[in-house]
Design a protein around this motif. Structure first.
Motif, mmCIF file in Angstrom:
data_model
loop_
_atom_site.group_PDB
_atom_site.id
_atom_site.type_symbol
_atom_site.label_atom_id
_atom_site.label_comp_id
_atom_site.label_asym_id
_atom_site.label_seq_id
_atom_site.Cartn_x
_atom_site.Cartn_y
_atom_site.Cartn_z
ATOM 1 N N PHE A 102 0.829 -1.197 0.000
ATOM 2 C CA PHE A 102 0.000 0.000 0.000
ATOM 3 C C PHE A 102 0.868 1.253 0.000
ATOM 4 C CE2 PHE A 102 -3.486 2.702 0.959
ATOM 5 C CZ PHE A 102 -3.066 3.594 1.927
ATOM 6 N N VAL A 103 0.418 2.248 -0.768
ATOM 7 C CA VAL A 103 1.105 3.535 -0.808
ATOM 8 C C VAL A 103 0.209 4.642 -0.256
ATOM 9 C CG1 VAL A 103 2.153 5.292 -2.278
ATOM 10 C CG2 VAL A 103 2.525 2.857 -2.780
ATOM 11 N N ALA A 104 -0.982 4.784 -0.844
ATOM 12 C CA ALA A 104 -1.886 5.851 -0.423
ATOM 13 C C ALA A 104 -3.297 5.537 -0.893
ATOM 14 C CB ALA A 104 -1.438 7.203 -0.991
ATOM 15 N N ALA A 105 -4.277 6.145 -0.226
ATOM 16 C CA ALA A 105 -5.678 5.961 -0.620
ATOM 17 C C ALA A 105 -6.457 7.236 -0.336
ATOM 18 C CB ALA A 105 -6.306 4.792 0.124
ATOM 19 N N VAL A 106 -7.538 7.410 -1.090
ATOM 20 C CA VAL A 106 -8.426 8.556 -0.887
ATOM 21 C C VAL A 106 -9.864 8.086 -1.041
ATOM 22 C CG1 VAL A 106 -8.282 9.252 -3.324
ATOM 23 C CG2 VAL A 106 -8.946 10.932 -1.596
ATOM 24 N N HIS A 107 -10.731 8.594 -0.162
ATOM 25 C CA HIS A 107 -12.148 8.282 -0.277
ATOM 26 C C HIS A 107 -12.770 9.197 -1.311
ATOM 27 C CE1 HIS A 107 -16.434 8.142 1.014
ATOM 28 N NE2 HIS A 107 -16.113 6.866 1.196
ATOM 29 N N TRP A 108 -13.461 8.602 -2.271
ATOM 30 C CA TRP A 108 -13.978 9.378 -3.390
ATOM 31 C C TRP A 108 -14.984 10.434 -2.944
ATOM 32 C CZ3 TRP A 108 -11.822 9.334 -8.000
ATOM 33 C CH2 TRP A 108 -12.484 9.916 -9.072
ATOM 34 N N GLY A 109 -15.757 10.134 -1.922
ATOM 35 C CA GLY A 109 -16.799 11.059 -1.500
ATOM 36 C C GLY A 109 -16.325 12.139 -0.550
ATOM 37 N N THR A 110 -15.466 11.778 0.413
ATOM 38 C CA THR A 110 -15.056 12.719 1.475
ATOM 39 C C THR A 110 -13.664 13.285 1.279
ATOM 40 O OG1 THR A 110 -14.100 11.001 2.852
ATOM 41 C CG2 THR A 110 -16.468 11.411 3.108
ATOM 42 N N SER A 111 -12.875 12.701 0.399
ATOM 43 C CA SER A 111 -11.466 13.089 0.180
ATOM 44 C C SER A 111 -10.573 12.769 1.357
ATOM 45 C CB SER A 111 -11.346 14.579 -0.158
ATOM 46 O OG SER A 111 -11.919 14.865 -1.403
ATOM 47 N N THR A 112 -11.025 11.967 2.288
ATOM 48 C CA THR A 112 -10.152 11.524 3.375
ATOM 49 C C THR A 112 -8.992 10.732 2.794
ATOM 50 O OG1 THR A 112 -12.049 11.383 4.853
ATOM 51 C CG2 THR A 112 -10.047 10.231 5.525
ATOM 52 N N THR A 113 -7.795 11.009 3.269
ATOM 53 C CA THR A 113 -6.607 10.364 2.714
ATOM 54 C C THR A 113 -5.893 9.492 3.731
ATOM 55 O OG1 THR A 113 -5.278 12.316 3.227
ATOM 56 C CG2 THR A 113 -6.225 12.182 1.007
ATOM 57 N N TYR A 114 -5.169 8.518 3.213
ATOM 58 C CA TYR A 114 -4.403 7.576 4.017
ATOM 59 C C TYR A 114 -3.051 7.384 3.330
ATOM 60 C CZ TYR A 114 -9.212 6.462 5.337
ATOM 61 O OH TYR A 114 -10.521 6.552 5.736
ATOM 62 N N TYR A 115 -1.994 7.252 4.136
ATOM 63 C CA TYR A 115 -0.660 7.091 3.577
ATOM 64 C C TYR A 115 0.121 6.023 4.318
ATOM 65 C CZ TYR A 115 -1.469 11.505 1.165
ATOM 66 O OH TYR A 115 -1.983 12.497 0.370
ATOM 67 N N ALA A 116 0.980 5.331 3.564
ATOM 68 C CA ALA A 116 1.967 4.468 4.195
ATOM 69 C C ALA A 116 3.013 5.353 4.877
ATOM 70 C CB ALA A 116 2.635 3.589 3.143
ATOM 71 N N ASP A 117 3.547 4.876 5.977
ATOM 72 C CA ASP A 117 4.547 5.661 6.707
ATOM 73 C C ASP A 117 5.745 6.018 5.829
ATOM 74 O OD1 ASP A 117 4.099 3.957 9.909
ATOM 75 O OD2 ASP A 117 3.004 5.626 8.984
ATOM 76 N N SER A 118 6.080 5.119 4.916
ATOM 77 C CA SER A 118 7.279 5.316 4.096
ATOM 78 C C SER A 118 7.152 6.481 3.110
ATOM 79 C CB SER A 118 7.596 4.038 3.325
ATOM 80 O OG SER A 118 6.498 3.668 2.498
ATOM 81 N N VAL A 119 5.928 6.954 2.862
ATOM 82 C CA VAL A 119 5.749 8.031 1.879
ATOM 83 C C VAL A 119 5.137 9.291 2.482
ATOM 84 C CG1 VAL A 119 5.469 6.302 0.061
ATOM 85 C CG2 VAL A 119 3.435 7.363 1.092
ATOM 86 N N LYS A 120 4.783 9.246 3.754
ATOM 87 C CA LYS A 120 4.184 10.425 4.398
ATOM 88 C C LYS A 120 5.112 11.617 4.304
ATOM 89 C CE LYS A 120 1.082 8.348 7.808
ATOM 90 N NZ LYS A 120 0.879 8.031 9.236
ATOM 91 N N GLY A 121 4.555 12.754 3.911
ATOM 92 C CA GLY A 121 5.332 13.973 3.790
ATOM 93 C C GLY A 121 6.015 14.124 2.437
ATOM 94 N N ARG A 122 6.036 13.057 1.636
ATOM 95 C CA ARG A 122 6.666 13.118 0.317
ATOM 96 C C ARG A 122 5.661 12.940 -0.813
ATOM 97 N NH1 ARG A 122 10.229 9.391 -1.294
ATOM 98 N NH2 ARG A 122 9.332 7.697 -0.032
ATOM 99 N N PHE A 123 4.659 12.091 -0.599
ATOM 100 C CA PHE A 123 3.652 11.795 -1.617
ATOM 101 C C PHE A 123 2.321 12.425 -1.213
ATOM 102 C CE2 PHE A 123 5.463 7.495 -3.314
ATOM 103 C CZ PHE A 123 6.698 8.093 -3.490
ATOM 104 N N ALA A 124 1.522 12.755 -2.221
ATOM 105 C CA ALA A 124 0.181 13.289 -1.967
ATOM 106 C C ALA A 124 -0.792 12.690 -2.971
ATOM 107 C CB ALA A 124 0.178 14.803 -2.064
#
Length: 124
Positions: free
Chosen positions: A47-69
């Protein structure tokens, strides 16, 4: 059915940036999660990242936090992964995934729809 088509991969030097795109077509709704996973040779898909289509809530793997969006553009039916400060260990095939996730958004098993992948190679 949902179809996903990724683009934007390529070769970049360490410290550089890339933006991946995933065009979504078919029957989706606001309950869907859109995610990016990656898989390096000989490794499991992670897993790298995810976003909820309706709310735009985002989730990130620790390895990419602060670098990926991760972001989504509903009007264009497109999900983006902006990758900055890239490292050689980010080298992998990147896959877009989609589904109505009921439990955990970070597992491969939670997604039933996948794109064909786009290769990202980061040179040192």
């Amino acid at each position: 059915q949902v179809q996903l088509v990724e683009s934007g991969g390529g070769l970049v030097q360490a410290g550089g940036s890339l933006r991946l795109s995933c065009v979504v077509s078919g029957r989706t709704d606001s309950r869907y999660y859109m995610a990016w996973f990656r898989q390096a040779p000989g490794e499991e898909r992670e897993f790298v990242a995810a976003v909820h289509w309706g709310t735009s809530t985002t989730y990130y793997a620790d390895s990419v936090k602060g670098r990926f969006a991760i972001s989504r553009d509903n009007a264009k039916n497109t999900v983006y992964l902006e990758m900055n400060s890239l490292k050689p260990q980010d080298t992998a095939a990147y896959y877009c995934a989609a589904d109505r996730v009921r439990l955990v958004v970070t597992t491969v098993e939670s997604y039933g729809y996948w794109g064909q992948g786009t290769q990202v190679t980061v040179s040192s």
